[in-house]
Motif scaffolding. Structure first.
Motif, PDB file in Angstrom:
ATOM      1  N   LYS A   1      75.294  73.896 -17.692  1.00  0.00           N
ATOM      2  CA  LYS A   1      75.953  72.581 -17.639  1.00  0.00           C
ATOM      3  C   LYS A   1      76.259  72.231 -16.180  1.00  0.00           C
ATOM      4  N   LYS A   2      76.621  70.967 -15.964  1.00  0.00           N
ATOM      5  CA  LYS A   2      76.951  70.563 -14.586  1.00  0.00           C
ATOM      6  C   LYS A   2      78.285  69.837 -14.557  1.00  0.00           C
ATOM      7  N   ILE A   3      79.273  70.448 -15.168  1.00  0.00           N
ATOM      8  CA  ILE A   3      80.593  69.802 -15.215  1.00  0.00           C
ATOM      9  C   ILE A   3      81.304  70.089 -13.894  1.00  0.00           C
ATOM     10  N   GLU A   4      81.774  69.038 -13.259  1.00  0.00           N
ATOM     11  CA  GLU A   4      82.340  69.220 -11.914  1.00  0.00           C
ATOM     12  C   GLU A   4      83.847  69.430 -11.899  1.00  0.00           C
ATOM     13  N   ALA A   5      84.544  68.860 -12.881  1.00  0.00           N
ATOM     14  CA  ALA A   5      86.007  68.932 -12.797  1.00  0.00           C
ATOM     15  C   ALA A   5      86.659  68.804 -14.165  1.00  0.00           C
ATOM     16  N   ILE A   6      87.951  69.059 -14.150  1.00  0.00           N
ATOM     17  CA  ILE A   6      88.750  68.914 -15.369  1.00  0.00           C
ATOM     18  C   ILE A   6      89.707  67.743 -15.134  1.00  0.00           C
ATOM     19  N   ASP A   7      89.730  66.816 -16.048  1.00  0.00           N
ATOM     20  CA  ASP A   7      90.620  65.651 -15.892  1.00  0.00           C
ATOM     21  C   ASP A   7      92.069  66.128 -15.705  1.00  0.00           C
ATOM     22  N   PRO A   8      92.816  65.497 -14.779  1.00  0.00           N
ATOM     23  CA  PRO A   8      94.199  65.923 -14.540  1.00  0.00           C
ATOM     24  C   PRO A   8      95.047  65.980 -15.804  1.00  0.00           C
TER      25      PRO A   8
ATOM     26  N   ARG B   1      98.067  69.543 -19.651  1.00  0.00           N
ATOM     27  CA  ARG B   1      98.238  70.163 -20.972  1.00  0.00           C
ATOM     28  C   ARG B   1      97.973  71.682 -20.882  1.00  0.00           C
ATOM     29  N   LEU B   2      96.967  72.042 -20.132  1.00  0.00           N
ATOM     30  CA  LEU B   2      96.620  73.472 -20.007  1.00  0.00           C
ATOM     31  C   LEU B   2      97.749  74.250 -19.336  1.00  0.00           C
ATOM     32  N   THR B   3      98.270  73.680 -18.250  1.00  0.00           N
ATOM     33  CA  THR B   3      99.282  74.427 -17.494  1.00  0.00           C
ATOM     34  C   THR B   3     100.649  74.434 -18.194  1.00  0.00           C
TER      35      THR B   3
ATOM     36  N   ILE C   1      85.644  77.321 -22.563  1.00  0.00           N
ATOM     37  CA  ILE C   1      84.258  77.359 -23.051  1.00  0.00           C
ATOM     38  C   ILE C   1      84.056  76.262 -24.101  1.00  0.00           C
ATOM     39  N   LYS C   2      85.039  76.156 -24.984  1.00  0.00           N
ATOM     40  CA  LYS C   2      84.931  75.117 -26.015  1.00  0.00           C
ATOM     41  C   LYS C   2      84.909  73.736 -25.366  1.00  0.00           C
ATOM     42  N   ALA C   3      85.780  73.528 -24.388  1.00  0.00           N
ATOM     43  CA  ALA C   3      85.829  72.233 -23.704  1.00  0.00           C
ATOM     44  C   ALA C   3      84.488  71.928 -23.041  1.00  0.00           C
ATOM     45  N   ALA C   4      83.903  72.944 -22.423  1.00  0.00           N
ATOM     46  CA  ALA C   4      82.614  72.743 -21.740  1.00  0.00           C
ATOM     47  C   ALA C   4      81.521  72.404 -22.753  1.00  0.00           C
ATOM     48  N   LEU C   5      81.578  73.063 -23.891  1.00  0.00           N
ATOM     49  CA  LEU C   5      80.560  72.791 -24.915  1.00  0.00           C
ATOM     50  C   LEU C   5      80.677  71.374 -25.465  1.00  0.00           C
ATOM     51  N   LEU C   6      81.921  70.870 -25.501  1.00  0.00           N
ATOM     52  CA  LEU C   6      82.125  69.530 -26.059  1.00  0.00           C
ATOM     53  C   LEU C   6      81.903  68.419 -25.027  1.00  0.00           C
ATOM     54  N   THR C   7      81.755  68.807 -23.756  1.00  0.00           N
ATOM     55  CA  THR C   7      81.654  67.801 -22.700  1.00  0.00           C
ATOM     56  C   THR C   7      80.198  67.531 -22.302  1.00  0.00           C
ATOM     57  N   GLU C   8      79.832  66.248 -22.343  1.00  0.00           N
ATOM     58  CA  GLU C   8      78.469  65.885 -21.940  1.00  0.00           C
ATOM     59  C   GLU C   8      78.455  65.305 -20.525  1.00  0.00           C
ATOM     60  N   ASP C   9      79.635  64.853 -20.039  1.00  0.00           N
ATOM     61  CA  ASP C   9      79.683  64.204 -18.725  1.00  0.00           C
ATOM     62  C   ASP C   9      80.011  65.213 -17.629  1.00  0.00           C
ATOM     63  N   GLU C  10      80.383  64.660 -16.465  1.00  0.00           N
ATOM     64  CA  GLU C  10      80.662  65.556 -15.335  1.00  0.00           C
ATOM     65  C   GLU C  10      82.115  65.993 -15.265  1.00  0.00           C
ATOM     66  N   ILE C  11      82.943  65.385 -16.117  1.00  0.00           N
ATOM     67  CA  ILE C  11      84.368  65.736 -16.099  1.00  0.00           C
ATOM     68  C   ILE C  11      84.830  66.058 -17.522  1.00  0.00           C
ATOM     69  N   ILE C  12      85.609  67.093 -17.649  1.00  0.00           N
ATOM     70  CA  ILE C  12      86.188  67.379 -18.978  1.00  0.00           C
ATOM     71  C   ILE C  12      87.239  66.309 -19.229  1.00  0.00           C
ATOM     72  N   PRO C  13      86.998  65.431 -20.208  1.00  0.00           N
ATOM     73  CA  PRO C  13      87.847  64.226 -20.332  1.00  0.00           C
ATOM     74  C   PRO C  13      89.167  64.479 -21.044  1.00  0.00           C
ATOM     75  N   ALA C  14      90.118  63.590 -20.754  1.00  0.00           N
ATOM     76  CA  ALA C  14      91.435  63.688 -21.384  1.00  0.00           C
ATOM     77  C   ALA C  14      91.322  63.576 -22.902  1.00  0.00           C
ATOM     78  N   SER C  15      90.302  62.840 -23.355  1.00  0.00           N
ATOM     79  CA  SER C  15      90.162  62.619 -24.796  1.00  0.00           C
ATOM     80  C   SER C  15      89.913  63.912 -25.579  1.00  0.00           C
ATOM     81  N   ILE C  16      89.632  64.974 -24.859  1.00  0.00           N
ATOM     82  CA  ILE C  16      89.299  66.234 -25.527  1.00  0.00           C
ATOM     83  C   ILE C  16      90.550  67.022 -25.938  1.00  0.00           C
TER      84      ILE C  16
END
Ligand SMILES: Nc1ncnc2c1ncn2[C@@H]1O[C@H](COP(=O)(O)OP(=O)(O)OP(=O)(O)O)[C@@H](O)[C@H]1O
Length: 436
Positions: free
Chosen positions: A319-326, A331-333, A349-364
């Motif tokens: 994958k080529k995910i560049e960042a995690i949405d603030p 929520r993680l921290t 890993i689950k977040a990466a699998l569900l993400t198609e864009d370059e950023i793990i979105p808040a909607s996840i």
């Protein structure tokens, strides 16, 4: 290593070649399957674990190169030796650039074939030994952790026995591997004695073919680890005999070439440990014990680890995910991570699998954490895979990890914190067929 645990797939559209190679290899104790087309070969690779593939470079339904690149993507650890006609030497060399470990020209001589297979496994083992754990261990930021790493390095350099205390999945095994890697016995074995009551049969009394082995499971593992490192998990639950044996191991060994370092771990508190262990053993191991912190409240570490696991997911899942949405980071921290590092790793890993864009979105976030008011109802996949060495849960945990990793065995092995070979053996043992 015994060939008996090694599986080879022979791919050739010429049935006679397949059968001939199979009969040679079976005599050498390899497990052998054959496939007469690339399509059939792919199916077999998906269904069962192979250590090595012998593939004809010219197949009727597809190019051997296509298969090679498919297999390297599917599971980069499978060794591939291409089989070529004399006229194909150039493409054979080319195939090595694409990931084949070697090539062999037809007509094939059995001795030459065995030699090449042997060399391929030897090379792989050497590489695995060198890179075995280093990919897995990272140093966390902060003063508390830098003190911890200094202590680990001191333990490694001086070949000291140590008890590690830490909640589930705080990295006890990873720390033991780190000590081993930094220590003086890297060329000697790293052996795990899993003292879980329901641990796998590896810990049960072994009976040899011509008689019985009456050493206790602990002493068998100690012998196996000779000169290397023995990791004892769930030390608090050793029975009295084993506690006495352990005391002997810790106090009577001489610091010579055969010295086996012992790293013990437990999840329970010092008080509880004191109640369970014989006083001599408790007093010996409690001094200088290493305590691993939990993740709860460690915002900096959580966000550091989240980004680290994201990079890991990118590489393993292509994958080529560049960042995690603030908003996701907040929520993680803010979460308590009762399943510690494992739970965080699974979550990313689950977040990466569900993400198609370059950023793990808040909607996840809802997908990852479920309904905030019912934290315990989080999906099974997000539960920490802690009981993985327990027989009762082992199959379930393997299926869970394979599902989470979408069938990617390198990723699943990492989730389970076991090596790929062990995962394959367990897939075979429990008859799990990862479909992807
Ligand atoms: N320093 C680290 N760097 C990278 N990953 C780590 C580190 N420490 C732990 N992990 C990951 O966290 C997970 C849990 O680690 P580990 O199995 O070492 O924990 P444990 O405390 O031994 O678990 P258990 O409670 O089941 O005995 C594994 O997937 C491991 O790869």
């Amino acid at each position: 290593m015994d060939n008996i645990n090694r599986n080879i797939l022979v791919i050739d559209d010429n049935l006679t070649v397949c059968l001939m190679l199979k009969s040679w290899l079976v005599k050498k104790d390899f497990g052998v399957e054959t496939a007469s087309s690339v399509k059939e070969a792919k199916q077999k690779v998906k269904e069962q674990p192979f250590d090595l593939i012998l593939c004809d470079i010219r197949m009727p339904d597809a190019d051997g190169f296509d298969f090679l690149s498919w297999v390297k993507k599917y599971d980069s650890d499978i060794l591939v030796i291409m089989m070529t006609g004399y006229a194909d030497i150039e493409s054979a060399v080319e195939s090595m650039k694409s990931g084949a470990v070697d090539y062999i020209s037809k007509p094939i001589e059995p001795e030459q074939l065995f030699k090449k297979i042997d060399e391929a496994f030897t090379l792989q083992e050497r590489v695995l030994r060198q890179t075995r754990f280093s990919d897995n261990f990272i140093k966390f930021p902060g003063e508390e952790y830098s003190k911890l790493y200094k202590e680990l390095e001191h333990t490694a350099e001086n070949n000291l026995h140590r008890l590690i205390i830490g909640d589930p999945a705080t990295g006890k095994l990873s720390v033991a591997k780190y000590i081993y890697e930094k220590g003086t016995h890297l060329s000697e074995p790293f052996v795990i004695f899993d003292n879980d009551k329901s641990a796998d049969s590896a810990n049960s009394y072994r009976t040899s073919s011509n008689g019985s082995d009456d050493r206790s499971p602990l002493m068998q593992k100690f012998q196996e680890a000779k000169g290397g490192l023995l990791y004892i998990r769930q030390t608090a639950y050793l029975d009295i005999n084993q506690q006495n044996e352990l005391l002997g191991i810790l106090t009577r060994q001489k610091k010579d070439d055969d010295f086996t370092q012992v790293i013990m771990s437990t999840e329970i508190s010092k008080d509880e440990l004191q109640r369970r262990l014989i006083p001599k053993l408790y007093n010996l191991i409690i001094q200088d014990c290493i305590i691993l912190p939990t993740l709860k409240g460690k915002k900096e570490v959580i966000s550091f680890l989240a980004n680290h696991f994201l990079q890991f997911a990118n590489t393993t899942l292509d994958k080529k995910i560049e960042a995690i949405d603030p908003a996701v980071l907040v929520r993680l921290t803010g979460y308590a991570w009762p399943g510690n590092i494992q739970e965080l790793k699974n979550c990313i890993i689950k977040a990466a699998l569900l993400t198609e864009d370059e950023i793990i979105p808040a909607s996840i976030v809802p997908e990852l954490f479920g309904d905030k008011t019912k934290n315990e109802d989080r999906t099974l996949l997000l539960n920490p895979i802690q009981g993985l060495r327990k027989e009762y849960y082992e199959k379930e945990k393997i299926i869970e990890a394979l599902e989470l990793a979408k069938g990617n065995k390198t990723m699943a092995a990492s989730i389970l914190n076991i090596d790929r070979k062990t995962l394959y053996n367990k897939i075979k043992l429990y008859n799990v067929f990862p479909n992807n």
